[in-house]
Design an enzyme around this catalytic site. Structure first.
Site, mmCIF file in Angstrom:
data_model
loop_
_atom_site.group_PDB
_atom_site.id
_atom_site.type_symbol
_atom_site.label_atom_id
_atom_site.label_comp_id
_atom_site.label_asym_id
_atom_site.label_seq_id
_atom_site.Cartn_x
_atom_site.Cartn_y
_atom_site.Cartn_z
ATOM 1 N N ASP A 137 -3.046 -2.670 -5.441
ATOM 2 C CA ASP A 137 -1.984 -3.632 -5.123
ATOM 3 C C ASP A 137 -1.049 -3.845 -6.310
ATOM 4 O OD1 ASP A 137 -2.798 -4.098 -2.514
ATOM 5 O OD2 ASP A 137 -3.862 -5.959 -2.975
ATOM 6 N N HIS A 156 -9.158 -2.003 -5.475
ATOM 7 C CA HIS A 156 -8.061 -2.336 -4.571
ATOM 8 C C HIS A 156 -7.061 -3.280 -5.231
ATOM 9 C CE1 HIS A 156 -5.983 -2.552 -0.759
ATOM 10 N NE2 HIS A 156 -5.788 -3.832 -1.030
ATOM 11 N N HIS A 202 0.822 -1.217 0.000
ATOM 12 C CA HIS A 202 0.000 0.000 0.000
ATOM 13 C C HIS A 202 0.853 1.263 0.000
ATOM 14 C CE1 HIS A 202 -3.522 -2.452 1.948
ATOM 15 N NE2 HIS A 202 -3.199 -2.865 0.737
ATOM 16 N N HIS A 222 -0.816 -11.096 -5.576
ATOM 17 C CA HIS A 222 0.582 -10.757 -5.307
ATOM 18 C C HIS A 222 1.576 -11.758 -5.911
ATOM 19 C CE1 HIS A 222 -0.477 -7.423 -2.802
ATOM 20 N NE2 HIS A 222 -1.159 -8.173 -1.963
#
Length: 305
Positions: free
Chosen positions: A241, A237, A80, A264
């Site tokens: 990321d 969001h 973040h 991720h």
């Protein structure tokens, strides 16, 4: 011209919070840094105050967050603050921490953007370098994939698909600029399914998570009393990321990204492939136009992660 110059923070700022996974108090300093030094994390609680560059080769774990580490230290949940720094065009900065985790604040990048706005930014006497994509490539992992092709700007076309009916399928096409990042992406919060929280905590995750720092999704809807900030906050969001993860190539990227259900781990593998294959190459900002004229028109190359 100013758009070709590197940028850092005008001054330093300190804030206190806690980690979403550890639940422990976390103090963070954001500090300016010299040209060509990039974004670095510094563990001020450890002997020697070890530093970890925000580079993909230092990513050690990607379970529910991105973790950076080397032989001297580790820092987790970095995505973040990195998203905010990269999204707002900061090329050089130091993130100092008195523990292993970045503060979660409200679960978005918004508080970090506010810090950057409050402290101010400054142009530096060095030309900005960007990573220019010279041919298309896709990295796949089952039904998840992420691809990029040459373009004159940075954009993300992201689709998520969740079996949970509250989230479902969402798609957003985002054309990057610092102002659009601040308004359209930075305030989107991390999220979790209520049914999975106990399992996460049993495995040492989300120990500091609550309704103040995450969107919690129940069987019949969002459980947070204030609801959602955007109707499609979940996919926003994911873009947040991705901006943090992709920036760890070592700076801004020029190219058009499309992603389907990426997280991720796939983000990391994608960036590593861009570097390994030479598909993305570092170039001065002033040289981007020439580099793009020289790009190949080959069909997209597909890589299995």
């Amino acid at each position: 011209m100013g758009i070709h110059l590197q940028q850092s923070l005008e001054d330093a700022v300190v804030v206190d919070g806690h980690g979403i996974h550890s639940g422990k108090p976390a103090r963070m300093f954001l500090r300016p840094s010299a040209p060509n030094t990039g974004i670095r994390f510094r563990r001020i609680d450890l002997p020697g105050r070890p530093e970890i560059p925000a580079r993909i080769e230092h990513v050690t774990r990607t379970m529910l967050a991105t973790t950076l580490g080397n032989k001297d230290a580790e820092v987790y949940t970095v995505e973040h603050v990195l998203s905010a720094l990269f999204g707002m065009g900061i090329n050089n900065a130091i993130v100092e921490l008195d523990g292993p985790e970045v503060p979660i604040f409200d679960g978005s990048a918004g508080p970090f953007v506010k810090l950057i706005r409050n402290v101010g930014t400054c142009m530096q006497p060095a030309e900005k370098h960007v990573w220019v994509v010279n041919r298309p490539v896709r990295v796949e992992d089952g039904d998840k994939w992420i691809e990029i092709e040459p373009a004159r700007t940075f954009s993300i076309d992201f689709t998520i698909e969740f079996a949970d009916s509250v989230i479902g399928t969402q798609r957003l096409v985002y054309e990057h600029s610092p102002r659009r990042y601040e308004l359209e992406i930075s305030h989107a919060r991390t999220f979790a399914l209520a049914a999975e929280i106990e399992t996460m905590r049993a495995n040492g995750f989300a120990l500091g998570g609550d309704f103040d720092n995450a969107v919690v999704v129940g069987d019949d809807g969002v459980l947070n009393t204030d609801g959602l900030r955007y109707p499609d906050e979940f996919v926003r969001h994911k873009i947040l990321d991705l901006i943090g993860d992709v920036g760890m190539i070592g700076g801004p990227v020029v190219g058009a990204i499309r992603a389907h259900k990426s997280g991720h781990t796939l983000n990391r593998n994608f960036v590593k492939e861009l570097i390994r294959s030479g598909i993305a190459q570092k170039a001065p900002m002033s040289d981007v136009g020439r580099r793009l004229r020289d790009t190949s028109t080959q069909h997209i190359q597909v890589i299995s992660a």
